[in-house]
Design a protein around this motif. Structure first.
Motif, PDB file in Angstrom:
ATOM      1  N   ILE A   1      14.107  -2.939  38.289  1.00 18.98           N
ATOM      2  CA  ILE A   1      14.294  -2.892  39.749  1.00 18.98           C
ATOM      3  C   ILE A   1      14.332  -1.583  40.294  1.00 18.98           C
ATOM      4  O   ILE A   1      14.277  -1.373  41.491  1.00 18.98           O
TER       5      ILE A   1
ATOM      6  N   CYS B   1      10.388  -6.770  44.669  1.00 19.64           N
ATOM      7  CA  CYS B   1      10.144  -6.734  43.230  1.00 19.64           C
ATOM      8  C   CYS B   1       9.708  -7.939  42.543  1.00 19.64           C
ATOM      9  O   CYS B   1      10.076  -9.080  42.898  1.00 19.64           O
TER      10      CYS B   1
ATOM     11  N   ARG C   1      12.794  -7.975  37.723  1.00 19.15           N
ATOM     12  CA  ARG C   1      14.158  -7.522  37.868  1.00 19.15           C
ATOM     13  C   ARG C   1      14.416  -6.692  37.012  1.00 19.15           C
ATOM     14  O   ARG C   1      15.552  -5.892  37.033  1.00 19.15           O
TER      15      ARG C   1
ATOM     16  N   THR D   1      19.723  -7.341  45.400  1.00 22.34           N
ATOM     17  CA  THR D   1      19.110  -8.440  45.174  1.00 22.34           C
ATOM     18  C   THR D   1      19.377  -9.540  46.072  1.00 22.34           C
ATOM     19  O   THR D   1      19.891  -9.227  47.192  1.00 22.34           O
TER      20      THR D   1
ATOM     21  N   PRO E   1      14.438  -9.688  44.959  1.00 25.66           N
ATOM     22  CA  PRO E   1      15.081  -8.091  44.944  1.00 25.66           C
ATOM     23  C   PRO E   1      14.241  -7.252  46.012  1.00 25.66           C
ATOM     24  O   PRO E   1      13.067  -7.344  45.885  1.00 25.66           O
TER      25      PRO E   1
END
Length: 123
Positions: A104, A98, A101, A52, A33
């Protein structure tokens, strides 16, 4: 070594558009992501947008409907299309990869950051 290189920042008038780019290297880009945050002097990073690996997107409330995040996995690049810019959008915009997650939209969810690109919107 992960490297994130932003470009596209500029000085523009309110109401105009800009597109930022972030070229990534040193990571399996297609599964990470990626996000954009922005920072103004004296403030913490503000979440702008995330995407993502599969293309699901998230936006901060202040940019919803005006900004669009996208990615080109073949080019290891993530983009931020910014429309209807206002002086409140003036900031240094950072690209980030990232690492969590579940976080995020939070600054602490990111372990790799670019140097940033300056966006200045005049009234």
């Amino acid at each position: 070594q992960v490297r994130l290189l932003e470009s596209g920042g500029d000085l523009v008038q309110a109401g105009r558009s800009l597109r930022l780019s972030c070229a990534a290297s040193g990571l399996p880009f297609n599964i990470y992501p990626m996000s954009w945050f922005r920072r103004t002097p004296g403030k913490e990073h503000e979440f702008v947008a995330a995407i993502t690996g599969g293309g699901t997107t998230f936006y901060g409330d202040s940019v919803k409907g005006r900004f669009t995040i996208s990615r080109d996995n073949a080019k290891n690049t993530v983009y931020l299309q910014m429309n209807s810019l206002t002086p409140e959008d003036t900031a240094v915009y950072h690209c980030a990869a990232c690492r969590n997650r579940l976080r995020i939209t939070k600054e602490d969810g990111y372990g790799n950051w670019g140097q940033g690109t300056q966006v200045t919107v005049s009234s």
